[in-house]
Design a protein around this motif. Structure first.
Motif, short mmCIF file in Angstrom:
data_model
loop_
_atom_site.label_atom_id
_atom_site.label_comp_id
_atom_site.label_asym_id
_atom_site.label_seq_id
_atom_site.Cartn_x
_atom_site.Cartn_y
_atom_site.Cartn_z
N GLU A 1 -4.79 -23.46 16.34
CA GLU A 1 -3.47 -23.05 16.82
C GLU A 1 -3.23 -23.58 18.24
N ASP A 2 -4.29 -23.51 19.07
CA ASP A 2 -4.17 -23.92 20.48
C ASP A 2 -4.36 -25.41 20.68
N GLU A 3 -5.32 -26.01 19.94
CA GLU A 3 -5.68 -27.41 20.20
C GLU A 3 -5.78 -28.23 18.92
N GLY A 4 -4.91 -27.97 17.97
CA GLY A 4 -4.96 -28.65 16.68
C GLY A 4 -5.00 -30.17 16.77
N LEU B 1 -5.79 -37.42 2.28
CA LEU B 1 -4.81 -38.48 2.55
C LEU B 1 -3.49 -38.22 1.82
N SER B 2 -3.58 -37.74 0.59
CA SER B 2 -2.37 -37.44 -0.19
C SER B 2 -1.53 -36.37 0.50
N LEU B 3 -2.21 -35.35 1.01
CA LEU B 3 -1.49 -34.27 1.68
C LEU B 3 -0.90 -34.74 3.02
N ILE B 4 -1.69 -35.48 3.78
CA ILE B 4 -1.22 -35.95 5.09
C ILE B 4 0.01 -36.84 4.96
N LEU C 1 -0.36 -31.61 11.68
CA LEU C 1 -1.06 -31.91 12.94
C LEU C 1 -1.42 -33.38 13.05
N PHE C 2 -1.64 -34.03 11.89
CA PHE C 2 -2.02 -35.45 11.90
C PHE C 2 -0.86 -36.35 12.33
N ALA D 1 -7.06 -23.78 3.77
CA ALA D 1 -6.70 -22.49 4.35
C ALA D 1 -5.22 -22.46 4.73
N ASN D 2 -4.70 -23.59 5.18
CA ASN D 2 -3.28 -23.67 5.58
C ASN D 2 -2.80 -25.11 5.45
N PRO D 3 -2.17 -25.47 4.32
CA PRO D 3 -1.73 -26.86 4.11
C PRO D 3 -0.77 -27.37 5.17
N LYS D 4 -0.07 -26.46 5.85
CA LYS D 4 0.88 -26.90 6.89
C LYS D 4 0.17 -27.59 8.05
#
Length: 452
Positions: A51-54, A128-131, A94-95, A87-90
């Protein structure tokens, strides 16, 4: 242990010598600090750090995958990322953080997709698919990885990623690297990626559509139901792309989907199949085929069931209305042609309607008498007494109403097949075979018409 049988949980139990990597300058002191705070910590502690440094952690993970080649370490970092995204796909967004604009976040995963063991390939594909699927679109005012004009020459482009993913996924469907996980992994990723029109195009171009068809069959176990659902989801997504629809029209996808919807009690499976039918209803001969496969009756049966999904109920109502409109639009010959080509012959009213034969007799000449050739094939191959009786009757009707009917039927070598059916055990078949033979050998009453 076989690398193909590794689990994320097993991999995450490892202790990776991060200090040694810093000593050899494969990671920086800052990386080491971040890793010490994150490694082997509780899920809540990791969540707070992300959350702080993703973006900082994404940079660390990507750099390790790019700079370190040791298999155990690559597996470990991929497992960390997989755990983080599961845990959290969102967190996949971050990428694409603006602070990573100088980092090619796609390239390490793309490289590992083709060079690693099965665990590495599977995780790389999934990540990679998700990103790539959550990348910012141009209208959102953010430039995603590999899309900036000053980075295209050095960064991996989105098109490179999507094309490579489609190629790898198709290769897994054709020749699975893992006996039980290749196909489910490929279908899961495709059900995400095929939401993009460019992926649909490259998937069709890669001849991938035919790889889905064998997977469409009624399922019973939880695992097989999920695979069936995701496969049907892929077909639904492809039903929005004309080139894919054209290909689907040459396959047995519709009978397979009908079998699925008749035998499934899972709402999500039924919903996605019904939505697919809705999309295909107005395309080519799909509407006529749906009618021939008895879909109107199946829809009525489904509507009588207690579904909780309002979207499904609405889709069933819309499909029912669409099928009714389609039946009204279909000419009697269109219905007849579909019936013959599908081999589903029965005593529908048109067969014994003199008006049908008078109005449509010349249409039997289309495609070098294709309909007659199929009727003759049915007589030779079918085990259904009704289909055999109707085929004999229709040939006799053709000879009665077409001025050159007997000559055409003889040229198609139908005489031997009809004669054989005169000895059939079913009385309905023998009766209509006899009628057909009588028409074939009629004397002078029709000879003058044939010579005219």
């Amino acid at each position: 242990m076989d690398r193909g049988e590794l689990t994320t949980e097993e991999v995450l139990k490892r202790d990776i010598p991060w200090e040694a990597y810093m000593t050899t300058k494969l990671i920086t002191g800052t990386c080491l600090q971040l890793l010490r705070r994150y490694d082997h910590k509780s899920e809540s502690q990791r969540a707070a750090l992300l959350e702080d440094e993703g973006p900082a952690y994404v940079r660390v993970f990507v750099n390790i995958l790019r700079d370190i080649s040791k298999e155990e370490t690559l597996e470990y970092v991929l497992a960390l990322i997989d755990e983080m995204l599961t845990a959290n796909p969102k967190r996949a967004r971050l990428f694409h953080d603006s602070s990573l604009s100088s980092t090619d976040t796609y390239e390490p995963f793309l490289k590992l997709l083709w060079k690693g063991n099965w665990f590495i390939q599977e995780k790389s594909c999934k990540i990679l698919s998700l990103i790539v699927s959550v990348r910012p679109k141009p209208h959102e005012g953010i430039v995603s990885n590999g899309e900036a004009t000053n980075s295209k020459s050095t960064f991996t482009s989105t098109n490179d990623v999507l094309n490579s993913l489609v190629e790898w996924l198709c290769s897994q469907l054709r020749n699975p690297s893992h006996p039980s996980r290749s196909v489910p992994t490929a279908i899961t990723c495709l059900s995400t990626l095929l939401r993009e029109s460019s992926v649909r195009a490259s998937f069709v171009q890669a001849d991938g559509v035919k790889l889905l068809i064998p997977l469409i069959s009624p399922a019973s176990t939880q695992q097989s139901i999920q695979l069936l659902y995701e496969t049907c989801l892929c077909v639904w997504l492809l039903s929005y792309y004309e080139a894919a629809v054209d290909y689907l029209s040459t396959t047995r996808v519709l009978p397979r989907l009908v079998d699925v919807v008749k035998g499934s009690t899972k709402e999500k499976v039924v919903r996605v199949v019904i939505l697919t039918f809705k999309n295909l209803l107005s395309k080519g001969a799909f509407g006529a085929q749906m009618v021939d496969l008895g879909l109107p009756q199946i829809v009525q049966s489904l509507k009588a069931q207690a579904w909780s999904d309002e979207d499904l109920l609405e889709a069933l109502n819309q499909l029912e209305e669409g099928l009714k409109d389609n039946i009204k639009r279909l000419s009697s010959f269109d219905k007849y042609k579909q019936e013959v080509l599908l081999g589903h012959l029965d005593w529908s009213p048109m067969h014994k309607d003199p008006g049908f034969w008078r109005e449509n007799i010349t249409k039997f000449e289309e495609n070098d008498f294709q309909i007659l050739r199929v009727l003759v094939t049915i007589m030779d191959t079918s085990n259904d007494p009704t289909a055999l009786a109707v085929a004999c009757y229709d040939l006799s009707q053709f000879m009665q109403y077409h001025p050159g009917g007997r000559i055409v039927v003889r040229d198609l070598k139908a005489k031997e097949r009809v004669m054989k059916l005169m000895n059939h055990e079913n009385s309905e078949v023998t009766k209509n075979a006899l009628l057909c033979v009588q028409r074939l050998f009629l004397g002078s009453k029709y000879s003058s018409i044939l010579q005219a």
